[in-house]
Motif scaffolding. Structure first.
Motif: not given
Length: 281
Positions: A238-247
């Protein structure tokens, strides 16, 4: 799902003003603002009110302040410094409309018993929760997949936030950190997806558990992490947050900032969109 940019991805080849302009151009919904370096640099010549004005007149919004570092198992001086820093972050976050403050556990060569790590983490996070509640700001704890981090697996971190048991305290789920210290998939499968506040998207070269460092990160989908099973599981719980790219890839810091930001979006969307529908502009 909405797309977020974590400023670590352009740590050495951009600044906050540039990141914001390019992320707005390329259709990101959110940004995680680095409070250790990029925000102070911005404030050398501009004000918080100017930054708030930018967000008010553009699509992109501030998702999180990243980060309150080494919050647990500190001596009295270190603890007092953490509380002071957090209070300042809350005031700034209120001005900008930031939703989350990322809190990173202590990284140290000193050995602490797991029981002492748990007690300190629960005590401090409970106090931070009380401080954050009037601001309607959430605390996102980010376990770090490194042997020297006091909280370095998903299971350990989830146990801590369960013990805190506050609605405004949850986790950052970083795919790299989950992989790097061999966190257990069954721990993720048993978790409540609503207690995961932010998803950090990344990938890594195929080094053994315990040897991976942030420099080993690569574009999502171009490394050794089984991102498919992680994303499937996040969707199921049930995850429904944002996808944050971190490199933190040194080679990527040699690119033009726009190429980094554009490639980060393309690779993240390609991987994540197999399981989550994006709502990007």
């Amino acid at each position: 799902m909405k797309l977020c940019f974590n400023q670590a991805t352009t740590l050495e080849n951009s600044n906050l003003a540039t990141d914001l302009a390019l992320c707005e151009k390329h259709g990101y919904d959110y940004i995680e603002i680095r409070t250790m370096d990029k925000l102070p640099e911005y404030l050398e010549t501009k004000s918080m009110e100017e930054l708030a004005g930018f967000f008010q007149s553009n699509h992109i919004k501030p998702l999180a302040f990243n980060a309150l570092v080494f919050f647990n198992n500190r001596d009295e001086e270190g603890y007092n410094a953490i509380i002071t820093e957090f209070k300042d972050m809350l005031e700034k976050a209120k001005i900008l409309g930031v939703q989350y403050i990322v809190a990173v556990p202590l990284v140290t060569e000193e050995k602490f018993l797991k029981a002492d790590i748990r007690k300190s983490s629960v005590d401090v996070l409970t106090e931070l929760s009380d401080l954050a509640a009037p601001y309607d700001i959430n605390i996102a704890v980010e376990f770090v997949g490194h042997p020297q981090c006091t909280v370095n697996t998903f299971g350990q971190a989830y146990d801590i936030i369960e013990a805190v048991n506050r609605d405004n305290v949850g986790l950052v789920f970083d795919c790299f950190h989950f992989h790097a210290m061999g966190s257990k998939l069954e721990d993720l499968q048993r978790a409540d997806g609503q207690k995961i506040f932010i998803l950090h998207m990344d990938d890594t070269e195929d080094f053994p558990i315990g040897f991976l460092t942030d420099d080993d990160r690569v574009w999502p989908g171009q490394g050794a992490i089984d991102l498919d099973i992680l994303l499937v599981t996040l969707k199921e719980i049930g995850y429904d947050g944002a996808a944050s790219v971190e490199l933190f890839r040194p080679e990527y810091y040699k690119l033009e900032a726009e190429e980094t930001i554009q490639t980060a979006k393309e690779t993240t969307v390609e991987v994540v969109s197999k399981y989550f529908a994006f709502q990007t502009v």
